[in-house]
Design a protein around this motif. Structure first.
Motif, short mmCIF file in Angstrom:
data_model
loop_
_atom_site.label_atom_id
_atom_site.label_comp_id
_atom_site.label_asym_id
_atom_site.label_seq_id
_atom_site.Cartn_x
_atom_site.Cartn_y
_atom_site.Cartn_z
N LEU A 18 -0.37 -28.66 28.20
CA LEU A 18 0.24 -29.35 29.33
C LEU A 18 0.24 -30.86 29.10
N PRO A 19 1.14 -31.59 29.77
CA PRO A 19 1.10 -33.06 29.70
C PRO A 19 -0.19 -33.60 30.31
N LEU A 20 -0.43 -34.90 30.11
CA LEU A 20 -1.63 -35.53 30.66
C LEU A 20 -1.69 -35.39 32.17
N VAL A 21 -0.55 -35.53 32.82
CA VAL A 21 -0.44 -35.33 34.27
C VAL A 21 0.50 -34.14 34.49
N PRO A 22 -0.04 -32.96 34.80
CA PRO A 22 0.79 -31.75 34.87
C PRO A 22 1.52 -31.58 36.20
N PHE A 72 4.64 -37.12 29.22
CA PHE A 72 3.29 -37.39 29.70
C PHE A 72 3.06 -36.91 31.14
N ILE A 73 4.13 -36.90 31.93
CA ILE A 73 4.00 -36.54 33.34
C ILE A 73 5.09 -35.52 33.65
N ASN A 74 4.69 -34.26 33.76
CA ASN A 74 5.67 -33.20 33.96
C ASN A 74 4.95 -31.92 34.32
#
Length: 347
Positions: A97-101, A41-43
């Motif tokens: 992309l993840p939710l938080v890139p 999710f964050i990456n």
């Protein structure tokens, strides 16, 4: 499959009836499970890349250089840039992309001199810290570290404390007297000074802090277990087990320990809260984990030093308060569920 006895099932049912404790348990468990797979999710790495008919999964594979996807550099691919390139090309290639890139170590100076305020356009949903790192990413990864530290410290401390406390209460006599004096002497060693000395002579690591906290954290549960074991060992069922020839091991683990589990289960949530607070305080004082490790204490220190950037302090304070309140509610719910007299009632 292990079958729970009716009394345990009744306690679990009572815990579920305490809404705020049970709901807090579900929320905290979900947050912990999600933090274990936070990379999804964050990456800063893409989840999926389709390029020239081939699918790539950078988040679970080796590092891909920019030239792999037709870019002009040999370092690791910037997948946010790659996504923009593919969108401009208007081809079948795409990037998910993840939710938080952003990862918790990556610095971003595109929005100006950090810290920068929360922005959906730059996908820094809680803003950036003083050196341009995403606050949401550092909060989530810091939560995983804090919970891992709290759980590992609690399990290790309780294993030692329960063993020593049961031995003191069961055998008593000179063993109990000597053990009490040794614990009293050890408890007088200043915890903070030991941390300061070790940090000054060696590199602080996660394992080192777990070991230090275990060395000083096992004594609290020891006194409770000593008292409980001493009381239980004088009861009729223990005397009957001895008369029937039961071994010491069977008496301790089949009779006494199950009847003292209420103390362990009741104190566990509050121990977790204390361990989270301890690690956060050490990081805040600069005696904790080495930078750039994601840390709530480090964010708290940055928020205190940059009061003109309120999103830093407000984010980490809200996260700490939320987690500690949920852990406290869980502890209250467990205490109520294991209380046979039901003196109190939580709505």
């Amino acid at each position: 499959m292990m079958k729970l006895n009716p009394l345990t099932l009744r306690k679990i049912k009572r815990f579920k009836e305490i809404k705020r404790g049970y709901l807090s348990f579900l929320i905290l468990s979900c947050l912990l499970l999600l933090s274990l797979v936070a990379e999804v999710f964050i990456n800063s790495k893409a989840l999926v890349v389709k390029y020239e008919g081939n699918l790539y999964f950078p988040v679970i594979s080796d590092v891909r250089k920019g030239t792999t996807f037709g870019l002009s550099y040999l370092k690791e691919t910037d997948y946010r840039e790659l996504q923009q390139v593919f969108e401009q090309q208007n081809s079948d290639n795409f990037v998910v992309l993840p939710l938080v890139p952003w990862n918790p170590y990556e610095q971003d100076f595109s929005g100006g001199y950090p810290p920068t305020a929360p922005s959906f356009e730059d996908e820094h949903y809680l803003g950036t810290d003083t050196i341009g790192r995403d606050i949401l990413a550092r909060l989530v990864y810091g939560f995983r570290i804090a919970m891992g530290f709290a759980l590992m410290t609690m399990v290790s401390s309780y294993a030692i404390g329960v063993a020593v406390g049961c031995a003191m209460g069961f055998w008593g006599g000179k063993f109990d007297l000597i053990a009490q004096r040794l614990i009293e002497v050890w408890s007088m060693v200043p915890f903070l000074y030991v941390i300061m000395i070790l940090v000054s002579i060696t590199r602080p690591t996660f394992s080192l802090f777990v070991a230090i906290n275990v060395l000083f954290g096992w004594m609290g549960i020891t006194w409770y277990m000593r008292t409980m074991t001493y009381k239980e060992s004088a009861r009729e069922y223990v005397m009957a087990a001895r008369a029937l020839g039961a071994s010491t091991f069977r008496i301790l683990f089949k009779h006494i320990l199950p009847n003292t589990m209420v103390m362990i289960v009741t104190l566990a949530p509050f121990t977790i809260a204390a361990n989270i607070t301890a690690l956060t305080a050490l990081d805040y004082l600069g005696l904790g984990l080495m930078p750039p490790t994601p840390s709530w204490g480090d964010l708290l220190q940055q928020g205190k030093s940059n009061l003109d950037s309120p999103w830093i302090a407000s984010s980490v304070v809200a996260a700490i308060v939320m987690v500690l309140v949920m852990v406290t509610f869980i502890g209250e719910g467990i205490r109520e569920a294991f209380d046979p007299k039901k003196y109190t009632r939580y709505i």
